[in-house]
Enzyme design. Structure first.
Site, PDB file in Angstrom:
ATOM      1  N   LYS A 121       0.851  -1.071  -0.008  1.00 50.29           N
ATOM      2  CA  LYS A 121      -0.092  -0.016  -0.034  1.00 50.29           C
ATOM      3  C   LYS A 121       0.814   1.253  -0.090  1.00 50.29           C
ATOM      4  O   LYS A 121       2.040   1.274   0.268  1.00 50.29           O
ATOM      5  CB  LYS A 121      -0.966   0.072   1.181  1.00 50.29           C
ATOM      6  CG  LYS A 121      -2.006  -1.110   1.041  1.00 50.29           C
ATOM      7  CD  LYS A 121      -3.159  -0.903   2.224  1.00 50.29           C
ATOM      8  CE  LYS A 121      -4.023  -2.120   2.395  1.00 50.29           C
ATOM      9  NZ  LYS A 121      -5.032  -1.900   3.176  1.00 50.29           N
ATOM     10  N   TYR A 140     -12.384  -1.941  -4.202  1.00 44.18           N
ATOM     11  CA  TYR A 140     -12.800  -2.558  -3.020  1.00 44.18           C
ATOM     12  C   TYR A 140     -14.286  -2.449  -2.843  1.00 44.18           C
ATOM     13  O   TYR A 140     -14.943  -2.215  -1.881  1.00 44.18           O
ATOM     14  CB  TYR A 140     -12.092  -1.540  -1.739  1.00 44.18           C
ATOM     15  CG  TYR A 140     -10.916  -1.801  -1.421  1.00 44.18           C
ATOM     16  CD1 TYR A 140     -10.595  -3.192  -0.779  1.00 44.18           C
ATOM     17  CD2 TYR A 140      -9.756  -1.116  -1.521  1.00 44.18           C
ATOM     18  CE1 TYR A 140      -9.204  -3.266  -0.262  1.00 44.18           C
ATOM     19  CE2 TYR A 140      -8.571  -1.211  -1.277  1.00 44.18           C
ATOM     20  CZ  TYR A 140      -8.321  -2.499  -0.515  1.00 44.18           C
ATOM     21  OH  TYR A 140      -6.917  -2.681   0.074  1.00 44.18           O
ATOM     22  N   PHE A 187     -15.772   2.941   6.711  1.00 41.79           N
ATOM     23  CA  PHE A 187     -14.498   3.085   6.166  1.00 41.79           C
ATOM     24  C   PHE A 187     -14.216   3.078   4.923  1.00 41.79           C
ATOM     25  O   PHE A 187     -13.073   3.415   4.468  1.00 41.79           O
ATOM     26  CB  PHE A 187     -13.518   2.034   7.156  1.00 41.79           C
ATOM     27  CG  PHE A 187     -13.873   0.663   6.544  1.00 41.79           C
ATOM     28  CD1 PHE A 187     -13.393   0.077   5.397  1.00 41.79           C
ATOM     29  CD2 PHE A 187     -14.730  -0.073   7.433  1.00 41.79           C
ATOM     30  CE1 PHE A 187     -13.454  -1.128   5.128  1.00 41.79           C
ATOM     31  CE2 PHE A 187     -14.842  -1.509   6.782  1.00 41.79           C
ATOM     32  CZ  PHE A 187     -14.418  -2.003   5.926  1.00 41.79           C
ATOM     33  N   ARG A 198      -1.681 -14.371   4.289  1.00 46.86           N
ATOM     34  CA  ARG A 198      -2.489 -13.647   5.473  1.00 46.86           C
ATOM     35  C   ARG A 198      -1.747 -13.844   6.750  1.00 46.86           C
ATOM     36  O   ARG A 198      -1.709 -12.644   7.685  1.00 46.86           O
ATOM     37  CB  ARG A 198      -3.931 -14.245   5.481  1.00 46.86           C
ATOM     38  CG  ARG A 198      -4.674 -13.818   4.355  1.00 46.86           C
ATOM     39  CD  ARG A 198      -6.145 -14.373   4.520  1.00 46.86           C
ATOM     40  NE  ARG A 198      -6.865 -13.682   5.230  1.00 46.86           N
ATOM     41  CZ  ARG A 198      -7.437 -12.052   5.037  1.00 46.86           C
ATOM     42  NH1 ARG A 198      -6.989 -11.564   3.957  1.00 46.86           N
ATOM     43  NH2 ARG A 198      -8.181 -11.687   6.035  1.00 46.86           N
ATOM     44  N   THR A 256      -5.672  -7.229  10.342  1.00 49.44           N
ATOM     45  CA  THR A 256      -5.956  -6.220   9.686  1.00 49.44           C
ATOM     46  C   THR A 256      -5.527  -4.914  10.470  1.00 49.44           C
ATOM     47  O   THR A 256      -5.197  -3.929   9.702  1.00 49.44           O
ATOM     48  CB  THR A 256      -7.336  -6.221   9.299  1.00 49.44           C
ATOM     49  OG1 THR A 256      -7.581  -7.282   8.733  1.00 49.44           O
ATOM     50  CG2 THR A 256      -7.796  -4.882   8.733  1.00 49.44           C
ATOM     51  N   ARG A 275       2.535  -6.335   9.422  1.00 51.99           N
ATOM     52  CA  ARG A 275       1.683  -5.109   9.643  1.00 51.99           C
ATOM     53  C   ARG A 275       2.379  -4.766  11.073  1.00 51.99           C
ATOM     54  O   ARG A 275       2.141  -3.536  11.411  1.00 51.99           O
ATOM     55  CB  ARG A 275       0.245  -5.762   9.759  1.00 51.99           C
ATOM     56  CG  ARG A 275      -0.503  -5.154   8.327  1.00 51.99           C
ATOM     57  CD  ARG A 275      -1.788  -6.085   8.312  1.00 51.99           C
ATOM     58  NE  ARG A 275      -2.443  -5.883   7.274  1.00 51.99           N
ATOM     59  CZ  ARG A 275      -3.467  -6.168   6.563  1.00 51.99           C
ATOM     60  NH1 ARG A 275      -4.054  -7.552   7.277  1.00 51.99           N
ATOM     61  NH2 ARG A 275      -4.018  -6.099   5.577  1.00 51.99           N
ATOM     62  N   ASN A 326      -2.160   0.121   6.396  1.00 55.47           N
ATOM     63  CA  ASN A 326      -1.650  -1.046   7.255  1.00 55.47           C
ATOM     64  C   ASN A 326      -0.807  -1.947   6.310  1.00 55.47           C
ATOM     65  O   ASN A 326      -0.765  -3.133   6.348  1.00 55.47           O
ATOM     66  CB  ASN A 326      -2.834  -1.797   7.659  1.00 55.47           C
ATOM     67  CG  ASN A 326      -3.860  -2.451   6.619  1.00 55.47           C
ATOM     68  OD1 ASN A 326      -3.629  -1.904   5.373  1.00 55.47           O
ATOM     69  ND2 ASN A 326      -4.811  -3.448   6.902  1.00 55.47           N
ATOM     70  N   HIS A 345      -2.143  -5.317   1.688  1.00 54.26           N
ATOM     71  CA  HIS A 345      -3.722  -6.088   1.264  1.00 54.26           C
ATOM     72  C   HIS A 345      -3.293  -7.491   0.786  1.00 54.26           C
ATOM     73  O   HIS A 345      -2.337  -7.666   0.104  1.00 54.26           O
ATOM     74  CB  HIS A 345      -4.178  -5.460   0.401  1.00 54.26           C
ATOM     75  CG  HIS A 345      -5.536  -6.131  -0.015  1.00 54.26           C
ATOM     76  ND1 HIS A 345      -6.634  -6.267   0.530  1.00 54.26           N
ATOM     77  CD2 HIS A 345      -5.573  -7.054  -1.348  1.00 54.26           C
ATOM     78  CE1 HIS A 345      -7.526  -7.007  -0.083  1.00 54.26           C
ATOM     79  NE2 HIS A 345      -6.877  -7.546  -1.184  1.00 54.26           N
ATOM     80  N   GLU A 393      -9.376 -10.693  -7.988  1.00 56.95           N
ATOM     81  CA  GLU A 393      -8.508  -9.339  -7.640  1.00 56.95           C
ATOM     82  C   GLU A 393      -7.329  -9.482  -8.510  1.00 56.95           C
ATOM     83  O   GLU A 393      -6.645  -8.409  -8.994  1.00 56.95           O
ATOM     84  CB  GLU A 393      -8.036  -9.528  -6.031  1.00 56.95           C
ATOM     85  CG  GLU A 393      -9.172  -9.228  -5.257  1.00 56.95           C
ATOM     86  CD  GLU A 393      -8.592  -9.180  -3.729  1.00 56.95           C
ATOM     87  OE1 GLU A 393      -9.549  -8.919  -3.020  1.00 56.95           O
ATOM     88  OE2 GLU A 393      -7.342  -9.636  -3.443  1.00 56.95           O
TER      89      GLU A 393
END
Ligand code: CMP
Length: 142
Positions: A11, A51, A59, A87, A93, A104, A114, A117, A128
């Site tokens: 990100k 998203y 959010f 993950r 998250t 993270r 964060n 993704h 995706e």
């Protein structure tokens, strides 16, 4: 364990911190192979499409603004159990809840900023991946 593909996005916060290499190192050291990469600067509308599943959540607008605030690095990871493994490497998250040693916990500041993704299922990974990449952009070494 199945060989899977998953989408990872580094990100804008992590790109700005210059930790792309550290994040990719963690993937490679844990058996994931990078089979496609694309650096891009999403518009707010593109972030909104990516998203779309979160549209209407409180959010959503902040998330789209943040994801379009600077360049991101999208990549496809391939390997055994890639969706879950990615993950686990990312951590929770919310970075305040992320386990020590995860991406993270090390690099994220807030729930929006964060750092990374990752797709949450093989089914969503396929959707995706297709958002950012065509088949000819992916280079499996299996
Ligand atoms: P990501 O894995 O990119 O998926 C959706 C993003 O929305 C998530 O990471 C967070 O950065 C952001 N977000 C902000 N608030 C929340 C929330 N309350 N629950 C889940 N995701 C949130």
């Amino acid at each position: 364990m199945a060989i899977e593909r998953t989408l990872s996005i580094i990100k804008p916060d992590a790109v700005a911190k210059n930790v792309i290499g550290d994040i990719i190192r963690r993937f490679e050291e844990n058996g994931l192979e990078v089979i496609g990469t694309r650096m891009t600067h999403l518009s707010a509308a593109e972030a909104g499409r990516f998203y779309a599943v979160h549209a209407g959540r409180p959010f959503y607008n902040d998330l789209c603004a943040f994801m379009s605030s600077g360049p991101v690095l999208a990549m496809v990871l391939e390997g055994k159990n890639a969706v879950l493994l990615n993950r686990q490497l990312m951590g929770a998250t919310n970075p305040k809840e992320a386990e020590a040693g995860t991406i993270r916990a090390e690099h994220a500041d807030t729930i929006d900023a964060n750092a990374v993704h990752g797709s949450d299922s093989a089914e969503n990974a396929a959707i995706e991946i297709a958002f950012f990449f065509g088949d000819l952009d992916l280079h499996s070494r299996l």
